[in-house]
Design a protein around this motif. Structure first.
Motif, short mmCIF file in Angstrom:
data_model
loop_
_atom_site.label_atom_id
_atom_site.label_comp_id
_atom_site.label_asym_id
_atom_site.label_seq_id
_atom_site.Cartn_x
_atom_site.Cartn_y
_atom_site.Cartn_z
N GLU B 27 44.12 43.99 35.13
CA GLU B 27 42.98 43.41 34.42
C GLU B 27 42.65 42.05 35.01
N ALA B 28 41.38 41.89 35.29
CA ALA B 28 40.96 40.66 35.97
C ALA B 28 41.17 39.43 35.11
N GLU B 29 40.83 39.51 33.83
CA GLU B 29 40.94 38.32 32.96
C GLU B 29 42.38 37.91 32.76
N GLU B 30 43.24 38.91 32.57
CA GLU B 30 44.66 38.58 32.43
C GLU B 30 45.21 38.03 33.73
N ALA B 31 44.70 38.56 34.83
CA ALA B 31 45.13 38.04 36.13
C ALA B 31 44.72 36.59 36.30
N LYS B 32 43.52 36.23 35.86
CA LYS B 32 43.07 34.83 35.93
C LYS B 32 43.98 33.93 35.10
N ASP B 33 44.26 34.37 33.87
CA ASP B 33 45.14 33.58 33.01
C ASP B 33 46.50 33.39 33.65
N MET B 34 46.97 34.44 34.26
CA MET B 34 48.30 34.36 34.87
C MET B 34 48.30 33.38 36.04
N VAL B 35 47.25 33.41 36.84
CA VAL B 35 47.17 32.47 37.96
C VAL B 35 47.13 31.04 37.44
N GLN B 36 46.36 30.81 36.41
CA GLN B 36 46.28 29.46 35.86
C GLN B 36 47.62 29.01 35.29
N GLN B 37 48.31 29.94 34.63
CA GLN B 37 49.62 29.58 34.09
C GLN B 37 50.60 29.26 35.21
N ALA B 38 50.56 30.06 36.27
CA ALA B 38 51.48 29.83 37.39
C ALA B 38 51.23 28.46 38.02
N PHE B 39 49.97 28.12 38.21
CA PHE B 39 49.67 26.81 38.81
C PHE B 39 49.97 25.66 37.84
N THR B 40 49.83 25.92 36.56
CA THR B 40 50.21 24.89 35.58
C THR B 40 51.71 24.60 35.66
N PHE B 59 54.78 32.89 43.28
CA PHE B 59 54.93 34.34 43.13
C PHE B 59 56.10 34.69 42.22
N THR B 60 57.11 33.84 42.22
CA THR B 60 58.22 34.08 41.28
C THR B 60 57.73 33.96 39.85
N VAL B 61 56.95 32.90 39.59
CA VAL B 61 56.41 32.70 38.23
C VAL B 61 55.48 33.86 37.87
N ALA B 62 54.64 34.26 38.81
CA ALA B 62 53.69 35.34 38.54
C ALA B 62 54.42 36.67 38.30
N TYR B 63 55.45 36.93 39.10
CA TYR B 63 56.22 38.17 38.93
C TYR B 63 56.83 38.23 37.53
N ARG B 64 57.45 37.14 37.12
CA ARG B 64 58.10 37.14 35.80
C ARG B 64 57.07 37.28 34.68
#
Lengths: 272, 161
Positions: B27-40, B59-64
């Motif tokens: 899902e694109a929206e969830e993917a956006k949120d995940m990217v923002q969380q990882a960079f945060t 990528f470790t943060v995103a994987y988890r």
């Protein structure tokens, strides 16, 4: 590494995943070229890998992830207004220190060089009294001082109070020679006539104006202030008073006498 | 890691991280949120993360977080929803890519993430092991199993290539 038809699939997967070094990869490729079924299997595994040439994914909110970079400043991250505040504080401290320094310097200058005539005279008189009273034998000023240090710009009072030792030595010697009869002979007539005479001659009220008048023609001459002359005159009067006191004590000394007597005999009799 | 190095990570890694998250979750929206969380998380930990470790950290943060999302969904295998989203939102170049996207959607979450890290990001077994808290042998076994599963999907009766 021994390749067989039983273990070739594992090596094919390692080859697809790029986990083999160059020699191992070459060996696997050679084995695959020799076995047709292995070649088709390798093509299938390669097909499971995504094509990297697909349309790129672009994160649409990239700008929201960026952070503000602070510009490099000379003094780190100090804000400009804080620097101005610190500069103002430093300037205030420097100004305060300068004012205090000037005030202290001015106060010291008043005590030394620019007194009111009456107060200055009193201060100098007190100082001179403290210096002169415990040293009654201090020789009086003489014209020899002017000859030894003609270019010195010290006030006349200072030269009068602290004469040079080289110039004073003959005076002391002469004084000792004149006072020596006081210890040797206790006859009052001798002391009364001879002992005050050199001192009276040495302390001449007219000598100070003569000193200053002679120096006015020198190249480095600085006029002496009137209050300084007053101080010198006071000093001369004090020395004259001291001379009178000394003469009075000399009169007492001539009458002093003592006798050591045992029974009816006088063993030692002085001043009789 | 300085602010400029962090911003460089944003420019260089946000797209690939977005691709990984999108392909993993679907899902694109969830993917956006995940990217923002990882960079945060990276921004908060930037003092502890050296610049050269920025990519693996992200990528470790995103994987988890992908694994957390799938645990929250209660799914351990691919779903029709994920399959549909992957087909509709992913870039379409040719038929093989569509079939491959379908094949990826049939994998379990962990195997799919391992395949994404291996094939899209080019990490080695050892590097993936460091990100996923698995050992190198486990990574190798899971990846080989996933590759065989993808191969079998491609040569199945409906998707003969």
């Amino acid at each position: 590494m021994k390749l067989t038809k039983e273990n070739i699939e594992e090596y094919l997967l390692l080859l697809v995943d790029n986990e083999l070094d160059a020699a191992e990869a070459a060996e696997v490729n050679a084995f695959v070229m020799q076995h047709e079924e292995c070649r088709s299997l390798l093509e299938l595994y390669r097909a499971t890998k995504p094509d990297t040439g697909e349309a790129p994914y672009v994160f649409p909110e990239k700008e929201s992830l960026l952070r503000q970079e602070t510009p490099a400043m000379l003094f780190g991250t100090i804000k400009p207004f804080r620097m101005w505040r610190q500069a103002a504080a430093v300037a205030l401290l420097l100004g305060t220190g300068l004012v205090l320094t000037l005030l202290v310097a001015r106060k010291d200058g008043k005590e030394i060089s620019s007194p009111s005539p009456s107060a200055g005279a009193i201060t100098q008189n007190k100082k001179l009294q403290q210096e002169e009273v415990p040293k009654p034998s201090t020789p009086p000023p003489s014209t020899a001082l002017a000859n030894v240090y003609p270019n010195r710009r010290l006030p006349v009072a200072a030269k009068t109070a602290y004469p040079d030792q080289a110039a004073v030595a003959p005076v002391k010697r002469r004084e000792r020679e004149e006072i020596a009869p006081l210890a040797a002979a206790t006859l009052p007539a001798t002391i009364a006539e001879e002992s005050p005479a050199p001192i009276i001659q040495a302390i001449d009220r007219e000598s100070v104006p003569a000193l200053t008048a002679g120096r006015k023609e020198l190249p480095g001459w600085v006029p002496v202030k009137e209050e300084s002359l007053d101080g010198v005159n006071d000093l001369v009067s004090q020395v004259q008073e001291l001379r009178d006191n000394l003469a009075a004590k000399a009169k007492v000394l001539k009458r002093a006498s003592f006798v050591i007597r045992i029974g009816d005999k006088d063993l030692i009799a002085l001043g009789r | 890691m300085t602010t400029s190095e962090y911003n460089r990570c944003v420019h260089e890694l946000s797209d690939s991280l977005y691709r990984f998250a999108w392909k993993s979750i679907g899902e694109a929206e969830e993917a956006k949120d995940m990217v923002q969380q990882a960079f945060t998380v990276l921004w908060e930990k930037r003092a502890e993360v050296p610049p050269e470790k920025g990519k693996s950290f992200l990528f470790t943060v995103a994987y988890r977080k992908c694994m957390d999302v799938h645990r929250a969904r209660g799914r351990t295998t691919g779903t029709e929803r994920l399959h549909e989203n992957a087909l509709t939102e992913a870039p379409r170049t040719n038929e093989l890519k569509k079939i491959l996207q379908q094949a990826l959607a049939t994998l379990d979450q962990q195997s799919r993430n391992l395949v994404l890290l291996k094939d899209y990001e080019g990490y080695s077994y050892e590097e993936i092991a460091g990100m996923t808290a698995l050992n190198t042998t486990q990574v190798k076994v899971y990846l080989h199993r996933a590759r065989k599963s993808l191969k079998n999907y491609l040569v199945s009766k409906e998707h003969v290539i």
